[in-house]
Write a protein that holds these residues in place. Structure first.
Motif, PDB file in Angstrom:
ATOM      1  N   ASN A 108       0.845  -1.182   0.000  1.00 54.14           N
ATOM      2  CA  ASN A 108       0.000   0.000   0.000  1.00 54.14           C
ATOM      3  C   ASN A 108       0.885   1.238   0.000  1.00 54.14           C
ATOM      4  O   ASN A 108       1.599   1.490   0.979  1.00 54.14           O
ATOM      5  N   ARG A 109       0.880   1.985  -1.103  1.00 54.87           N
ATOM      6  CA  ARG A 109       1.707   3.190  -1.209  1.00 54.87           C
ATOM      7  C   ARG A 109       0.830   4.386  -1.556  1.00 54.87           C
ATOM      8  O   ARG A 109       0.005   4.318  -2.460  1.00 54.87           O
ATOM      9  N   VAL A 110       1.030   5.480  -0.820  1.00 57.95           N
ATOM     10  CA  VAL A 110       0.284   6.704  -1.062  1.00 57.95           C
ATOM     11  C   VAL A 110       1.274   7.850  -1.159  1.00 57.95           C
ATOM     12  O   VAL A 110       2.149   8.008  -0.301  1.00 57.95           O
ATOM     13  N   SER A 111       1.128   8.652  -2.217  1.00 55.81           N
ATOM     14  CA  SER A 111       1.990   9.816  -2.406  1.00 55.81           C
ATOM     15  C   SER A 111       1.109  11.047  -2.619  1.00 55.81           C
ATOM     16  O   SER A 111       0.149  10.996  -3.390  1.00 55.81           O
ATOM     17  N   PHE A 112       1.435  12.144  -1.911  1.00 55.02           N
ATOM     18  CA  PHE A 112       0.677  13.387  -2.058  1.00 55.02           C
ATOM     19  C   PHE A 112       1.646  14.547  -2.217  1.00 55.02           C
ATOM     20  O   PHE A 112       2.531  14.741  -1.382  1.00 55.02           O
ATOM     21  N   GLY A 113       1.504  15.270  -3.301  1.00 58.87           N
ATOM     22  CA  GLY A 113       2.411  16.383  -3.565  1.00 58.87           C
ATOM     23  C   GLY A 113       3.853  15.949  -3.703  1.00 58.87           C
ATOM     24  O   GLY A 113       4.764  16.703  -3.354  1.00 58.87           O
ATOM     25  N   GLY A 114       4.077  14.728  -4.186  1.00 61.29           N
ATOM     26  CA  GLY A 114       5.428  14.219  -4.395  1.00 61.29           C
ATOM     27  C   GLY A 114       6.066  13.634  -3.156  1.00 61.29           C
ATOM     28  O   GLY A 114       7.219  13.185  -3.202  1.00 61.29           O
TER      29      GLY A 114
END
Length: 255
Positions: free
Chosen positions: A102-108
């Protein structure tokens, strides 16, 4: 078969394994025929598609695009890209048997993900993919079935079956159109964003429509999800492929 995205944790219940009664078995047998027949469903165990839709989180309307893939048994993957307040949001979730990613990226920047709760959520999503093949529901070593009272979905009569996954003791209610035999709704208790965006317990309902036959297997091209009766998300699929298998790399979780 492709059934869900961002699954929710279901309440646990102690269940004694038991075979489906004759009436419940007839519902499942009809659904097997409606979705393409036992031979086709066993042959075409995998599917992949592009998705495009919108969701509402904490009063913010978000549009997204992505891809989704599944393969029976126990393999599921969803990758989503969206823009939130001008920042890019990327989500990648993979379930491959007991292995999860599970990977989440926000604004890099990477956002903390992979908690035990999130892993349970992924396991629930993977279990729904397996249920979507329909015929595995009759395996009384994996699932316990219980007929519920008939109901209505979008004004149409449905046969309702409560399905408990025996190894997790979690239950999902499946609604099959009585006229066509197609699976048109799932319902479960789980987790979703509350008014402020933080996770809370919700009643999750998923509705399936716009069915299309691909390689002899019926696929829902549209899905709408409600949390506590309010619309949370809706998306449509395109470029759907129903296949015998997908490359092992599709569900890699170790990279």
């Amino acid at each position: 078969m492709i059934r869900c995205i961002l699954g929710a944790v279901v309440t646990a219940a102690l269940v004694t394994p038991a075979p489906a009664d004759d009436a419940t078995k007839k519902v499942i047998d009809k659904a097997i025929t409606a979705h393409g027949g036992l031979e086709n469903l066993k042959k075409y165990k995998a599917a992949k598609a592009a998705m495009k839709g919108d969701m509402s989180v904490a009063g913010t309307e978000i549009t997204f695009e992505g891809t989704v893939a599944s393969e029976f048994p126990g393999k599921y993957k969803v990758a989503v890209d969206a823009s939130v307040m001008g920042q890019k949001l990327s989500i990648l979730q993979v379930a491959n048997g007991d292995k999860m990613k599970n990977r989440v990226s926000f604004g890099g920047m990477d956002v903390s993900a992979g908690s035990d709760e999130e892993k349970e959520e992924l396991k629930a999503a993977s279990a729904l993919q397996d249920m979507g093949q329909i015929y595995p529901l009759l395996d009384d070593k994996k699932f316990s079935l219980k007929a519920e009272s008939d109901a209505e979905v979008d004004g149409k009569k449905v046969a309702v079956v409560a399905v408990t996954v025996l190894d997790t003791k979690k239950t999902v209610t499946l609604s099959f159109d009585k006229a066509t035999g197609l699976l048109v709704k799932t319902q479960r208790k789980g987790r979703g964003p509350g008014p402020d965006g933080s996770p809370k317990d919700v009643d999750e309902e998923s509705f399936f429509s716009d069915f299309k036959k691909i390689n002899g297997v019926m696929q829902a091209m549209k899905k709408t999800v409600k949390f506590d009766g309010a619309k949370f998300m809706s998306y449509t699929l395109s470029g759907v492929e129903v296949l015998e298998t997908l490359p092992k790399s599709t569900f890699a979780v170790d990279d």
